[in-house]
Write an enzyme that holds these catalytic residues in place. Structure first.
Site, PDB file in Angstrom:
ATOM      1  N   TYR A   1      -4.692   2.223  15.856  1.00  0.00           N
ATOM      2  CA  TYR A   1      -3.459   2.153  16.652  1.00  0.00           C
ATOM      3  C   TYR A   1      -3.744   2.028  18.147  1.00  0.00           C
ATOM      4  O   TYR A   1      -3.069   1.301  18.851  1.00  0.00           O
ATOM      5  CB  TYR A   1      -2.604   3.414  16.415  1.00  0.00           C
ATOM      6  CG  TYR A   1      -2.022   3.477  15.021  1.00  0.00           C
ATOM      7  CD1 TYR A   1      -0.772   2.927  14.742  1.00  0.00           C
ATOM      8  CD2 TYR A   1      -2.726   4.049  13.971  1.00  0.00           C
ATOM      9  CE1 TYR A   1      -0.244   2.961  13.463  1.00  0.00           C
ATOM     10  CE2 TYR A   1      -2.199   4.076  12.683  1.00  0.00           C
ATOM     11  CZ  TYR A   1      -0.962   3.533  12.440  1.00  0.00           C
ATOM     12  OH  TYR A   1      -0.437   3.551  11.180  1.00  0.00           O
TER      13      TYR A   1
ATOM     14  N   GLU B   1      -3.882   0.097   8.104  1.00  0.00           N
ATOM     15  CA  GLU B   1      -2.708   0.457   8.918  1.00  0.00           C
ATOM     16  C   GLU B   1      -2.899  -0.042  10.333  1.00  0.00           C
ATOM     17  O   GLU B   1      -3.971   0.091  10.913  1.00  0.00           O
ATOM     18  CB  GLU B   1      -2.516   1.980   9.021  1.00  0.00           C
ATOM     19  CG  GLU B   1      -1.913   2.620   7.818  1.00  0.00           C
ATOM     20  CD  GLU B   1      -1.789   4.134   7.968  1.00  0.00           C
ATOM     21  OE1 GLU B   1      -1.564   4.623   9.098  1.00  0.00           O
ATOM     22  OE2 GLU B   1      -1.930   4.821   6.955  1.00  0.00           O
TER      23      GLU B   1
ATOM     24  N   ASN C   1      -7.711   2.253   9.784  1.00  0.00           N
ATOM     25  CA  ASN C   1      -6.397   2.416  10.421  1.00  0.00           C
ATOM     26  C   ASN C   1      -6.625   2.470  11.922  1.00  0.00           C
ATOM     27  O   ASN C   1      -7.365   3.325  12.404  1.00  0.00           O
ATOM     28  CB  ASN C   1      -5.726   3.720   9.977  1.00  0.00           C
ATOM     29  CG  ASN C   1      -5.318   3.697   8.512  1.00  0.00           C
ATOM     30  OD1 ASN C   1      -5.449   2.681   7.831  1.00  0.00           O
ATOM     31  ND2 ASN C   1      -4.820   4.814   8.021  1.00  0.00           N
TER      32      ASN C   1
ATOM     33  N   ARG D   1       0.857  -1.193   0.000  1.00  0.00           N
ATOM     34  CA  ARG D   1       0.000   0.000   0.000  1.00  0.00           C
ATOM     35  C   ARG D   1       0.892   1.241   0.000  1.00  0.00           C
ATOM     36  O   ARG D   1       1.730   1.395   0.888  1.00  0.00           O
ATOM     37  CB  ARG D   1      -0.917  -0.016   1.237  1.00  0.00           C
ATOM     38  CG  ARG D   1      -1.728   1.229   1.376  1.00  0.00           C
ATOM     39  CD  ARG D   1      -2.777   1.175   2.497  1.00  0.00           C
ATOM     40  NE  ARG D   1      -3.465   2.453   2.505  1.00  0.00           N
ATOM     41  CZ  ARG D   1      -3.385   3.356   3.487  1.00  0.00           C
ATOM     42  NH1 ARG D   1      -2.735   3.082   4.601  1.00  0.00           N
ATOM     43  NH2 ARG D   1      -3.986   4.518   3.377  1.00  0.00           N
TER      44      ARG D   1
HETATM   45  C1  GCO Z   1      -1.717   7.908  10.103  1.00  0.00           C
HETATM   46  C2  GCO Z   1      -1.046   7.922   8.818  1.00  0.00           C
HETATM   47  C3  GCO Z   1       0.379   7.469   8.825  1.00  0.00           C
HETATM   48  C4  GCO Z   1       1.136   7.629  10.112  1.00  0.00           C
HETATM   49  C5  GCO Z   1       0.877   6.489  11.039  1.00  0.00           C
HETATM   50  C6  GCO Z   1       1.554   6.635  12.380  1.00  0.00           C
HETATM   51  O1  GCO Z   1      -2.437   6.979  10.392  1.00  0.00           O
HETATM   52  O2  GCO Z   1      -1.535   8.826  10.891  1.00  0.00           O
HETATM   53  O3  GCO Z   1      -1.764   7.267   7.855  1.00  0.00           O
HETATM   54  O4  GCO Z   1       0.901   8.267   7.824  1.00  0.00           O
HETATM   55  O5  GCO Z   1       2.474   7.726   9.900  1.00  0.00           O
HETATM   56  O6  GCO Z   1      -0.477   6.376  11.303  1.00  0.00           O
HETATM   57  O7  GCO Z   1       1.126   7.790  13.010  1.00  0.00           O
END
Ligand code: GCO
Length: 456
Positions: free
Chosen positions: A298, A358, A296, A83
């Site tokens: 985290y 992500e 995405n 990607r």
């Molecule tokens: C985001 C972006 C990425 C970042 C990653 C870490 O999700 O913020 O798509 O470019 O680098 O997430 O913060």
């Protein structure tokens, strides 16, 4: 436990895709070479005080010059997909101008290089690097930018469409609106709620027009959008209202118009005088049917009521919990929230199948005797891939998982201080070294492919 033993415990569907992800401004460098012009991120990173240590993406990972060996590296990770994002100002460096042949050649090399190595190319049109000339002409608040985006999208579909596996319009429009125009953290670094709402809406229109343009050009190209939905939780029972408002504003302003053709009722009521005049009329353009979407994820978000009753909607404040595991960037590690988030989103909205586009962790382990022993990243990845498997076992249609990121890179306002890579980059020599987590991920991908080859 060896990598293979631990990875074999993860049960995933036969055609599940594993990949790695990057973005143009974070890795390409060559910022003023071969005709590329500035994006808002070049301007922002060159403005003193905006990015930690004054870091810029001028050189980044020098990927522009190393694309072939970087693709070899991706292949060594045994993934089935890559990607990446296009740099709009590398392809179209001037207002209304012709395509830049050198930019086109670069992305031809990149995409053909993926196909030669059996990597499915997953492309992103907009990973935050708006050409400066479009910003200067009104940016996302102007319909002109949405029309320019649709033309750019059409060009991508016409020229690359038969070689791309999927295309997404925007990566995390929350970041390129709320984080950039309300919180002032990302380019262009403003703190202005009415502008933020116009930008959200303008990006939604651009998304809708781009989907229409790409469908007209290549009807069988799978199209989607990537959203960083927040997994919102109240910090105590008495803050449930704050969690609902936070979800409404930070997720609802994206999911509801894009998938249901409406804005969240409570948010509209609270923000009505600030919303763009045409916001109701544009909804049919915005809500285009999509083939998939990307999540995405985290870290979870814990919220409470804002300290002052005068704060504007959603009037919430984020809270950092004590005594939790955090990555080096300070983000709490909590994988079960990923399973819960997927279940909640599919319960709340009518969504097509999803990819985790992500997921990853910032850990700043350095090179020691030729290796990088980043066990915490390996554990983070393993926990989160298991959380995805758990969601799938409960009926959520997740088609693949992309680790963020292939290699250490320019982490936006954090500059080069935060390393998210499976591959370590020595920025003084550009030497790449696969970390322990990268070897583990390669084993996982290998064993998964061994059990079940990727679909074409
Ligand atoms: C985001 C972006 C990425 C970042 C990653 C870490 O999700 O913020 O798509 O470019 O680098 O997430 O913060």
């Amino acid at each position: 436990m060896t990598a293979n033993e631990s990875s074999n415990q993860i049960q995933l569907p036969d055609n599940f895709v594993f990949g790695v992800a990057t973005a143009a401004y974070q890795i390409e460098g060559a910022a003023s070479e071969d005709g590329r012009t500035a994006s808002i991120w070049d301007t922002f990173s060159h403005t003193p005080g905006k990015v930690l240590n004054g870091d810029t993406g001028d050189v980044a990972c020098d990927h522009y010059h190393r694309v072939s060996s970087d693709l070899d590296l991706i292949q060594q990770l045994n993934v089935g997909a890559y990607r990446f994002s296009f740099s709009w100002s590398r392809l179209f460096p001037t207002a209304g101008g012709q395509v830049n042949q050198a930019g086109l050649d670069f992305y031809d090399r990149l995409i053909d290089g993926c196909l030669e190595r059996n990597l499915q190319p997953f492309a992103t049109l907009y990973h935050w690097d708006l050409p400066q000339y479009l910003y200067d002409n009104g940016g996302w608040e102007s319909k002109e930018t949405a029309l320019a985006f649709a033309n750019y999208a059409k060009f991508i579909a016409d020229h690359f469409g038969d070689r791309l596996h999927t295309v997404v319009t925007f990566n995390e429009p929350w970041c390129s609106s709320i984080l950039s125009y309300l919180f002032g953290v990302h380019a262009p670094g403003l703190k202005d709620l009415p502008k933020t709402l116009s930008v959200i809406h303008g990006q939604h229109i651009a998304h809708g027009l781009a989907i229409q343009a790409m469908r007209a050009s290549k009807s069988d190209l799978p199209l989607g959008i990537v959203l960083n939905a927040q997994a919102v939780y109240p910090i105590g029972a008495q803050t449930n209202g704050a969690a609902v408002r936070h979800h409404d504003f930070h997720n609802g302003l994206f999911f509801e118009p894009l998938f249901h053709g409406r804005y969240p009722e409570q948010a509209v009521k609270a923000l009505a005088p600030l919303l763009p005049k045409t916001f109701m009329d544009d909804l049919p353009t915005i809500a285009q049917p999509l083939d998939f979407w990307g999540l995405n994820y985290y870290t979870p978000t814990w919220v409470t009521d804002a300290a002052s009753a005068d704060e504007l909607y959603p009037a919430t404040a984020e809270v950092q919990r004590d005594d939790v595991t955090r990555t080096d960037i300070g983000w709490e590690v909590k994988a079960d929230c990923l399973t819960e988030l997927l279940k909640r989103l599919y319960a709340d909205y009518s969504l097509p199948p999803c990819y985790i586009t992500e997921n990853g962790a910032a850990y700043n382990h350095e090179l020691v005797e030729g290796g990088v022993d980043d066990l915490p990243r390996q554990e983070y990845l393993e926990q989160h891939i298991k959380a995805v498997a758990a969601a799938i076992s409960e009926g959520i249609d997740v088609k693949g998982y992309f680790a963020w990121s292939l290699m250490d890179n320019f982490e936006w306002a954090e500059g080069y201080s935060q390393r998210f890579g499976l591959v370590h980059v020595d920025y003084s020599t550009q030497q790449r070294t696969v970390k322990r987590s990268g070897h583990w991920y390669a084993d996982l991908c290998q064993s998964h492919r061994g059990l079940s080859p990727l679909s074409p």
